[in-house]
Scaffold this motif. Structure first.
Motif, PDB file in Angstrom:
ATOM      1  N   ARG A 125      18.044 -24.133  -3.346  1.00 16.91           N
ATOM      2  CA  ARG A 125      18.064 -23.185  -2.237  1.00 16.91           C
ATOM      3  C   ARG A 125      19.496 -23.027  -1.757  1.00 16.91           C
ATOM      4  O   ARG A 125      20.242 -24.008  -1.694  1.00 16.91           O
ATOM      5  N   PHE A 126      19.836 -21.808  -1.399  1.00 15.76           N
ATOM      6  CA  PHE A 126      21.159 -21.517  -0.869  1.00 15.76           C
ATOM      7  C   PHE A 126      21.031 -20.621   0.357  1.00 15.76           C
ATOM      8  O   PHE A 126      20.156 -19.750   0.403  1.00 15.76           O
ATOM      9  N   VAL A 127      21.905 -20.839   1.322  1.00 20.76           N
ATOM     10  CA  VAL A 127      22.111 -19.884   2.406  1.00 20.76           C
ATOM     11  C   VAL A 127      23.509 -19.303   2.217  1.00 20.76           C
ATOM     12  O   VAL A 127      24.486 -20.046   2.072  1.00 20.76           O
ATOM     13  N   ILE A 128      23.588 -17.984   2.185  1.00 19.18           N
ATOM     14  CA  ILE A 128      24.858 -17.289   1.980  1.00 19.18           C
ATOM     15  C   ILE A 128      25.180 -16.496   3.243  1.00 19.18           C
ATOM     16  O   ILE A 128      24.339 -15.732   3.741  1.00 19.18           O
ATOM     17  N   GLY A 129      26.386 -16.695   3.764  1.00 24.39           N
ATOM     18  CA  GLY A 129      26.812 -15.962   4.941  1.00 24.39           C
ATOM     19  C   GLY A 129      27.198 -14.536   4.600  1.00 24.39           C
ATOM     20  O   GLY A 129      27.356 -14.182   3.421  1.00 24.39           O
ATOM     21  N   THR A 130      27.369 -13.717   5.628  1.00 28.94           N
ATOM     22  CA  THR A 130      27.685 -12.306   5.407  1.00 28.94           C
ATOM     23  C   THR A 130      29.038 -12.113   4.730  1.00 28.94           C
ATOM     24  O   THR A 130      29.303 -11.038   4.188  1.00 28.94           O
ATOM     25  N   ASP A 131      29.878 -13.148   4.746  1.00 32.15           N
ATOM     26  CA  ASP A 131      31.161 -13.081   4.032  1.00 32.15           C
ATOM     27  C   ASP A 131      31.047 -13.492   2.575  1.00 32.15           C
ATOM     28  O   ASP A 131      32.045 -13.544   1.854  1.00 32.15           O
ATOM     29  N   GLY A 132      29.801 -13.800   2.126  1.00 27.36           N
ATOM     30  CA  GLY A 132      29.584 -14.182   0.737  1.00 27.36           C
ATOM     31  C   GLY A 132      29.812 -15.648   0.445  1.00 27.36           C
ATOM     32  O   GLY A 132      29.699 -16.071  -0.706  1.00 27.36           O
ATOM     33  N   ILE A 133      30.105 -16.438   1.471  1.00 31.01           N
ATOM     34  CA  ILE A 133      30.347 -17.869   1.282  1.00 31.01           C
ATOM     35  C   ILE A 133      29.045 -18.646   1.490  1.00 31.01           C
ATOM     36  O   ILE A 133      28.288 -18.384   2.439  1.00 31.01           O
ATOM     37  N   ILE A 134      28.785 -19.584   0.614  1.00 29.98           N
ATOM     38  CA  ILE A 134      27.589 -20.431   0.708  1.00 29.98           C
ATOM     39  C   ILE A 134      27.763 -21.399   1.875  1.00 29.98           C
ATOM     40  O   ILE A 134      28.766 -22.120   1.951  1.00 29.98           O
TER      41      ILE A 134
END
Length: 218
Positions: free
Chosen positions: A185-194
């Motif tokens: 599972r990953f959460v990715i921020g709106t800047d594309g950084i995990i």
């Protein structure tokens, strides 16, 4: 009951050999051997981690519509779950737990998608059977999984076991390679950084979805 408690209960029933599973001890030994080998390979430690840039992708949903990570991230954070397939009971229980957590995920402004190597027809079956309101995207040949560092090839002895179970991955995935993604599972921020990453080569161990919520709040 937590997701892991449900997985542990299923695993205990499966390993007991009682109906409807009726799996002999050598089956469990073979599966453990393969899991131990994947752990020992160190591949999980080489997968993408929090702080890494997430690969961009466009994949099709079960109805054949393109879904772009760039477009999703333009709306808010993105939660990804890598899903082995409709044949995997552990994976299906995880999808159900994610569905239960979906209101909290959406309340934090995020989107949720699962990514699987299976063909769209099998993803439609997964969505239907698990009563999902988020899409399962078809990752042909596990290429997106590979970009995240998750794709691995099954050893020959595990392939034979899967064949005996009727888990014909080349047919399920329309891909002869006998590869799968490690559950992740990953959460990715709106800047594309995990901002959150959980990768486990042991498919029977999965954190509760509540553990990713702090990354969305942050």
């Amino acid at each position: 009951m937590t997701l892991q408690a449900k997985l542990d209960a299923f695993k205990a029933d499966f390993q007991s050999g009682k109906p409807p599973y009726n799996a002999p001890p050598q089956v469990h030994a073979t599966m453990k051997k393969a899991t131990d080998a994947l752990i020992a390979s160190g591949q999980a430690e080489r997968a993408l981690k929090a702080g890494d840039k997430a690969p961009e992708f466009t994949l099709q949903d079960p109805d054949g519509n393109p879904v772009s990570s760039v477009e999703l991230l333009a709306k808010g954070p993105l939660v990804l779950s890598f899903y082995r397939g409709v044949w995997c009971p552990y994976c299906n229980m995880e999808l159900q737990a994610l569905e239960a957590a979906l209101p909290a995920i959406r309340d934090l402004g995020a989107s949720l998608v699962a990514i699987s190597p299976q063909i769209k027809a099998n993803s439609r079956k997964s969505v239907r059977q698990n009563e999902l309101s988020f899409p399962i995207l078809s990752d042909s040949k596990n290429d997106v999984a590979a970009a995240f560092g998750l794709r691995f090839t099954l050893p020959d002895y595990l392939i034979e076991l899967y064949k005996n179970f009727g888990n014909d991955l080349p047919k399920i995935n329309d891909d002869p390679s006998w590869t799968l993604p490690m559950p992740a599972r990953f959460v990715i921020g709106t800047d594309g950084i995990i901002t959150y990453a959980e990768v486990n080569p042991d498919y029977t161990l999965r954190p509760d979805p509540s553990e990713l919520l702090p990354a969305l709040r942050g």
